[in-house]
Design an enzyme around this catalytic site. Structure first.
Site, PDB file in Angstrom:
ATOM      1  N   ASP A 171       0.835  -1.198   0.000  1.00  0.00           N
ATOM      2  CA  ASP A 171       0.000   0.000   0.000  1.00  0.00           C
ATOM      3  C   ASP A 171       0.873   1.253   0.000  1.00  0.00           C
ATOM      4  OD1 ASP A 171      -2.434   1.375   0.055  1.00  0.00           O
ATOM      5  OD2 ASP A 171      -2.608   1.302   2.228  1.00  0.00           O
ATOM      6  N   HIS A 254      -4.233   3.085  -7.075  1.00  0.00           N
ATOM      7  CA  HIS A 254      -5.407   2.727  -6.265  1.00  0.00           C
ATOM      8  C   HIS A 254      -6.651   2.499  -7.135  1.00  0.00           C
ATOM      9  CE1 HIS A 254      -3.217   3.416  -2.528  1.00  0.00           C
ATOM     10  NE2 HIS A 254      -4.247   2.848  -1.921  1.00  0.00           N
ATOM     11  N   HIS A 257      -6.297  -0.951  -8.361  1.00  0.00           N
ATOM     12  CA  HIS A 257      -6.702  -1.836  -7.258  1.00  0.00           C
ATOM     13  C   HIS A 257      -8.221  -2.019  -7.268  1.00  0.00           C
ATOM     14  CE1 HIS A 257      -8.750  -2.079  -3.360  1.00  0.00           C
ATOM     15  NE2 HIS A 257      -7.830  -2.980  -3.035  1.00  0.00           N
ATOM     16  N   HIS A 271      -5.533  -5.629   0.525  1.00  0.00           N
ATOM     17  CA  HIS A 271      -5.550  -4.347  -0.198  1.00  0.00           C
ATOM     18  C   HIS A 271      -4.167  -4.010  -0.779  1.00  0.00           C
ATOM     19  CE1 HIS A 271      -6.474  -0.043  -0.854  1.00  0.00           C
ATOM     20  NE2 HIS A 271      -5.351   0.223  -0.229  1.00  0.00           N
TER      21      HIS A 271
END
Length: 360
Positions: A171, A254, A257, A271
């Site tokens: 992350d 992101h 993602h 995540h």
């Protein structure tokens, strides 16, 4: 556009700092309510209670029921109102912490966030993710301010499963590259303005810390111990990445993602594991220097983050599904549109395939 940086009022990190938590909390309130799930209560409940006893302060503890839903938030708000609690403490993983943030916001009292893992940069943020009672995504809740205090006990975090720390590094890996893209494009950040130089510097320091200390920290945690490298990575995963993403901006990594959540084969991933591949895809999308792409691939390999779709659980490439991922990543309102050039679903589809090949 005004430049804005936001952050928690106080960030406390150290080995066994949970044993001194009452001393920090008493500056915020006199009648605290702590929430934690059954596992975390068993793990640290005694330590927290002892700390408040030493300070001769009352402490109420309530068991978190496992889902950050409107129903659970309302249940705890009622307890806080009835017992006149003037500070909320959330101890545990992301859903517990988000619930504590929401309860404190609606109760108009301060909140102390105590993560027991360092798997994402969410603890420092002015944001909560609300789910339905069944666990499906419902909405984002944006708060006017960040948590009053974040407390990170590195001794507890070092004993959590190593995969969680590694996911946190995945992350955090995106922070610098998304911040760089956002700075170039001049788009607004989640803080509601242009990025400051200090937020950009924290994002860059986050990346440099990962490269320098990531592998050393992983080895330490695999052996159940803490070290200077572990301390540095906890700070990078939580504080540097947290301030970096919120005040410097999100971009393609992101959004990719979010697109990857459409692949059922990837549902088992954390995540940060998906964000790591999103970072690699962003670098391909912006045609970054091969040297930089190789540095990111080598780093991911060294600590065990996925660098291709096969490592993420995909058995064979289904091009229709990959186009769906690309469509999801480029949906209206997605952060990929903070990139300093127009991004199409076709461009993302190409970048995913190239990143997958390079990552093999």
């Amino acid at each position: 556009m005004d430049k804005i940086i936001i952050s928690p009022s106080k960030y406390v990190q150290g080995e066994n700092v949970l044993g001194a938590i009452a001393g920090y909390v008493k500056a915020l309130g006199e009648n605290p309510l702590a929430i934690a799930d059954e596992f975390v209560t068993g793990l640290v409940g005694g330590t927290v209670k002892n700390s408040f006893e030493k300070e001769e302060m009352p402490l109420a503890m309530d068991l978190f029921h496992g889902e950050c839903s409107r129903q659970e938030i309302d249940r705890i708000i009622d307890i806080a109102a009835t017992q006149k609690h003037d500070v909320i403490i959330g101890i545990g993983g992301g859903k517990t912490l988000d619930t504590a943030k929401a309860v404190a916001y609606y109760s108009k009292v301060p909140v102390v966030v105590v993560p027991t893992i360092a798997s994402t940069d969410a603890p420092t943020s002015a944001l909560a993710v609300i789910y339905t009672p069944e666990g499906e995504f419902s909405e984002y809740l944006l708060f006017p301010s960040n948590p009053n205090m974040v407390v990170m006990d590195s001794a507890i975090i070092a004993k959590a499963p190593v995969r969680l720390l590694v996911a946190g590094m995945g992350d955090a890996l995106s922070t610098y590259f998304e911040a760089r893209a956002n700075m170039t494009s001049g788009k607004a950040t989640m803080a509601g303005g242009a990025p400051t130089r200090s937020a950009q510097a924290l994002a860059k320091l986050c990346y440099e810390t990962l490269l320098e200390d990531g592998l050393k920290a992983k080895v330490a945690v695999e052996n159940g111990v803490s070290s200077k490298a572990v301390e540095n990575i906890i700070e990078a995963n939580t504080y540097l990445s947290g301030i970096g993403f919120e005040s410097s901006g999100l971009a393609a990594a992101h959004a990719i993602h979010n697109g990857l959540t459409k692949l059922e084969e990837c549902h088992h991933l954390y995540h940060g594991e998906k964000v790591a591949f999103g970072t690699l895809t962003q670098l391909v999308l912006e045609n970054a220097a091969m040297e930089e792409i190789n540095t990111v691939i080598d780093f991911c390999r060294s600590i065990g983050l996925p660098t291709n779709l096969f490592q993420m659980g995909v058995k064979e490439l289904n091009h229709d599904k990959l186009r769906e991922v690309a469509e999801g990543a480029t949906a209206e309102g997605e952060t990929i549109h903070n990139m300093p050039f127009p991004v199409t679903a076709e461009a993302v589809y190409s970048a995913i395939l190239i990143a997958h090949q390079l990552g093999q």
